[in-house]
Design a protein around this motif. Structure first.
Motif, short mmCIF file in Angstrom:
data_model
loop_
_atom_site.label_atom_id
_atom_site.label_comp_id
_atom_site.label_asym_id
_atom_site.label_seq_id
_atom_site.Cartn_x
_atom_site.Cartn_y
_atom_site.Cartn_z
N ARG A 1 0.85 -1.19 0.00
CA ARG A 1 0.00 0.00 0.00
C ARG A 1 0.88 1.24 0.00
N GLU A 2 0.50 2.19 -0.83
CA GLU A 2 1.25 3.42 -0.92
C GLU A 2 0.91 4.31 0.26
N ARG A 3 1.94 4.86 0.86
CA ARG A 3 1.73 5.70 2.01
C ARG A 3 2.29 7.08 1.70
N VAL A 4 1.45 8.08 1.78
CA VAL A 4 1.87 9.44 1.48
C VAL A 4 2.07 10.17 2.79
N VAL A 5 3.25 10.72 2.96
CA VAL A 5 3.57 11.47 4.16
C VAL A 5 3.74 12.93 3.77
N LEU A 6 2.94 13.78 4.37
CA LEU A 6 3.04 15.21 4.09
C LEU A 6 3.99 15.84 5.09
N LYS A 7 4.93 16.60 4.56
CA LYS A 7 5.91 17.25 5.41
C LYS A 7 5.93 18.72 5.05
N GLU A 8 5.63 19.55 6.02
CA GLU A 8 5.63 20.98 5.76
C GLU A 8 6.92 21.57 6.29
N VAL A 9 7.53 22.38 5.46
CA VAL A 9 8.75 23.07 5.85
C VAL A 9 8.40 24.54 5.96
N PRO A 10 8.48 25.07 7.17
CA PRO A 10 8.09 26.48 7.32
C PRO A 10 9.11 27.41 6.66
N VAL A 11 8.62 28.45 6.03
CA VAL A 11 9.46 29.48 5.44
C VAL A 11 9.21 30.74 6.24
N LEU A 12 10.28 31.33 6.73
CA LEU A 12 10.12 32.52 7.55
C LEU A 12 9.54 33.65 6.71
N PRO A 13 8.58 34.36 7.26
CA PRO A 13 7.98 35.45 6.49
C PRO A 13 9.03 36.54 6.20
N GLY A 14 8.89 37.11 5.03
CA GLY A 14 9.80 38.18 4.66
C GLY A 14 11.00 37.69 3.89
N GLN A 15 11.26 36.39 3.94
CA GLN A 15 12.39 35.86 3.19
C GLN A 15 11.87 35.32 1.86
N PRO A 16 12.44 35.77 0.75
CA PRO A 16 11.98 35.26 -0.54
C PRO A 16 12.44 33.82 -0.74
N PHE A 17 11.65 33.10 -1.50
CA PHE A 17 11.99 31.70 -1.80
C PHE A 17 13.14 31.67 -2.80
N VAL A 18 14.14 30.87 -2.47
CA VAL A 18 15.29 30.69 -3.38
C VAL A 18 15.28 29.22 -3.80
N PRO A 19 15.00 28.97 -5.09
CA PRO A 19 14.95 27.58 -5.54
C PRO A 19 16.32 26.92 -5.48
N ASN A 20 16.32 25.62 -5.20
CA ASN A 20 17.54 24.84 -5.13
C ASN A 20 17.94 24.44 -6.56
N GLU A 21 18.72 25.30 -7.20
CA GLU A 21 19.11 25.08 -8.59
C GLU A 21 19.98 23.84 -8.75
N LYS A 22 20.83 23.59 -7.76
CA LYS A 22 21.71 22.41 -7.85
C LYS A 22 20.89 21.14 -7.86
N ARG A 23 19.90 21.08 -7.00
CA ARG A 23 19.04 19.89 -6.92
C ARG A 23 18.27 19.70 -8.23
N ARG A 24 17.77 20.83 -8.79
CA ARG A 24 17.03 20.79 -10.05
C ARG A 24 17.94 20.26 -11.17
N GLU A 25 19.17 20.74 -11.20
CA GLU A 25 20.11 20.29 -12.23
C GLU A 25 20.49 18.82 -12.03
N ASP A 26 20.65 18.42 -10.76
CA ASP A 26 20.98 17.01 -10.48
C ASP A 26 19.87 16.08 -10.96
N LEU A 27 18.63 16.53 -10.81
CA LEU A 27 17.49 15.72 -11.26
C LEU A 27 17.31 15.80 -12.78
N GLY A 28 17.93 16.79 -13.41
CA GLY A 28 17.84 16.93 -14.86
C GLY A 28 16.55 17.58 -15.33
#
Length: 155
Positions: free
Chosen positions: A59-86
């Motif tokens: 059975r597939e089990r989906v686990v939701l994990k929330e990572v809080p982002v502090l307000p006022g800080q802009p989101f910075v995408p993880n470009e290295k991870r994106r490139e590693d995944l292609g």
């Protein structure tokens, strides 16, 4: 001549009917226990295989994990991870639109491409992320830091 052919046909038909009746009697009447036993065995074998597959299916089990982002800080995408995944820029763009809740048709209209192009890019993103569904792909992309956690409104 026609009479001989007719008689010959009737006698042949009677002989064939007699042989079939004998065959029926021999197989069904004389060996009925074996036939019923075989049918029962086949039924339970099929039922056992089906039940075994149902019970041992992972059975597939989906686990939701929330990572809080502090307000006022802009989101910075993880470009290295994106490139590693292609994941390409276009695939990332489609993934972000999927995260916003847009359908394939809506994404196609927004990007001025065909719906099949969107499906192709989405399928490649799913493969690269190891996801089977849109929601799973979005969740994994958020966990990898590729797209922001902030919920977007559709539109």
């Amino acid at each position: 001549m026609k009479r001989h052919v007719l008689i010959y046909g009737l006698v042949g038909g009677l002989i064939i009917a007699l042989l079939k009746w004998t065959e029926y009697r021999f197989l069904v009447v004389e060996h009925s226990l074996e036939i019923y036993g075989g049918l029962t065995a086949i039924t339970f074998a099929v039922l056992g295989i089906w039940l075994g597959l149902k019970l041992t299916k992972t059975r597939e089990r989906v686990v939701l994990k929330e990572v809080p982002v502090l307000p006022g800080q802009p989101f910075v995408p993880n470009e290295k991870r994106r490139e590693d995944l292609g994941i390409t820029r276009r695939e990332l763009e489609i993934l972000e639109l999927i995260a916003q809740g847009l359908s394939n048709r809506e994404i196609a209209e927004k990007l001025f491409v065909s719906e099949n192009t969107v499906k192709t890019h989405a399928g490649r993103v799913f493969d690269k992320l190891g996801a089977r569904r849109r929601t799973q792909a979005v969740q994994l992309a958020k966990e990898f830091g590729i797209i922001p956690e902030v919920p977007h409104s559709k539109g």
